[in-house]
Design an enzyme around this catalytic site. Sequence first.
Site, mmCIF file in Angstrom:
data_model
loop_
_atom_site.group_PDB
_atom_site.id
_atom_site.type_symbol
_atom_site.label_atom_id
_atom_site.label_comp_id
_atom_site.label_asym_id
_atom_site.label_seq_id
_atom_site.Cartn_x
_atom_site.Cartn_y
_atom_site.Cartn_z
ATOM 1 C CD GLU A 59 1.134 4.796 -8.448
ATOM 2 O OE1 GLU A 59 0.763 3.918 -9.261
ATOM 3 O OE2 GLU A 59 1.419 5.958 -8.802
ATOM 4 C CG HIS A 126 -3.454 15.639 -8.415
ATOM 5 N ND1 HIS A 126 -4.254 15.259 -9.460
ATOM 6 C CD2 HIS A 126 -2.201 15.237 -8.746
ATOM 7 C CE1 HIS A 126 -3.519 14.664 -10.391
ATOM 8 N NE2 HIS A 126 -2.274 14.630 -9.984
#
Lengths: 324, 313
Positions: A59, A126
């Site tokens: 990322e 999440h």
Amino acid sequence: MSVTYIDAIHQAMAELLAEDEKVFLYGEDIAGKFGGAFKATKGLAEQFPGRVLNAPIAEDAIMGVAIGAALAGMKPIVEMQFADFGTLAQNQLGNNAAAHYYRTGIPVNVTLRMPCGGTPGGGPYHSQSVEALFAHYPGAHVLCPATVADAYYMLKQAVQIPDPVVFMEHKFLYRWLKADTWLEKDPLPIGRARIARPGRHATVVAYSAMVPETLKAADELAATSGYSLEVVDLRSVKPLDTDTILASVARTGRLLVVSEDFPWGGVAAEVIARVTGQGYHLLDAPPLRVTSKDTPIPYHPDLWKAHRPHSGHIVEAARYLMSL
Amino acid sequence: MEMARAFDTKLSALYKAGKIYGGVFTGRGHEAIAACEGVYLRKGHDVYTPFIREQAGRCAWGDSVLESARSYFGSALGLMRGREGNVHWGNPREGTLAPISHLGAMIPVVAGMLMAKRMQGEKDFVGVVCIGDGTTSVGATHEGCNLIAVEKLPAVIVVTNNQYAYSTPNHQEFACKSLCDRGVGYGMTTHECDGTDFLQTLEVMGRAIAAARAGEGPQWVVAKTLRMCGHGEHDDASYIPQELKDRFADRDPLAVARRQVQEQGWLTADEIAAIQAECADEVQRAVAQAQKEPTPNPATEDWSATSWKPTRY
């Protein structure tokens, strides 16, 4: 035929790719036939060869690549698989991309799409809403669309803004939120909040998936008590349209702010700080907020429903606010 | 190399006289490595990411010491206008990036610039990223180098192993036998050189940069030297053992280069002396000018962190 929030995002990206050869998409699992964890980019790799690129699971580097490409004249749109993993790109976004314009005079035209917010069974990693973390750094704009039309227009507008833009897409809204079309006669510019429902007795400020929850709460309260809530959809948390909020509070005299994020140092706290600072005289009661609890987001749907604000929490808070 | 040494020497004196805000970071011991990167690059075409000890590379790339001096003095006429300082300046439009302090962060940014150039159909370009032994430990370095290799980008990662990351010696920084092993792990072609040996460094760097430019994929160069100064001028480097300093005493890259260019017949002692005098004068002029220039004014400063602003009604 109805369209969904994710259809609007897909359509905006397809149009951006078609309209501007500087635009490309970059992220994990977004290319090929797969089309991303949520299928937001499905079909785009075939339609625009060489412009929808898969990245390694990295990322920080993904965001770094986007910065470099933007400095070389491109307009990258990055997809983080989940906003939760966006924290791994936070150094590049906050310290590099967002700081770049002030440091050098050159803005970094990157758009960071982040699927955020809770869904049942998502669990701690999440489900998070990280808009406040990203809004904290000077130099970036943070958008949180709550309607199908906003998902479409705000993504298109985001890429036209030369600065880094963090585009928070709520995962629950992806397929749940539907409309007849993503088109609107007179779309609002970024930076303007929207009165999602006019009302007289209290202002409720919300954004992202908390807007439909708040509208539901307003209906419930109207049906059961006669109180009418004015719902302000922030649309962008940075820039924050304090003017529209203050004007609403001037009409109602009461303020409740609803956010799915954790309470500490969040958008709700920022809105309340601004309204008390600039509009204390407009308030007939202390401003309140409804946020998620100050714990990690639990896995089991029963725990999750109690952790995350829903219309019931909002009705309860609004009733209390009216009693003050 | 002479210009960088002259500039560093001047900066060090200015720091000790209390004339510089914040720290001063010099490149003593790094001059050959940095110069041998910059000399092969084309300003406006390639990408170069100098960082903390690459003044010689900036000079070889074609940037004046005036801009470095402006950065240190926070001149309002400098590229960074006093908003950023010391070694953190860059000119992205010409291909140098303004590095952030977080080590390894500029590696993927260079990757992004190279990917964009490839998409735009440019040819024969290369990107050089400067990192150190300490930078090889940080996660961003791994992510960036792996991505560069996956994308087969024309990048050269120059790892200057100056044996100390601030005060931390190599054995507390990494446990692989050679930092070249890291490059092998990423799937890059690796090169190694004695960074105090100017001719050897010139040859190795030339080979690596030519290979990347020719499309042979990313190159990993480990150049060894000793940081012949503190981390910054505030640091006396007393943690570096005296015997190590003694071992490198006759390996100052400037002294080695002066000897080598005379042996090669490229320059005479008189010509070197003339270059040194010229560099001293230019440094003097640059520093005097940067000190004279206006400083930023907080009252007229645009305190806006974004270029775009929402319309107000």
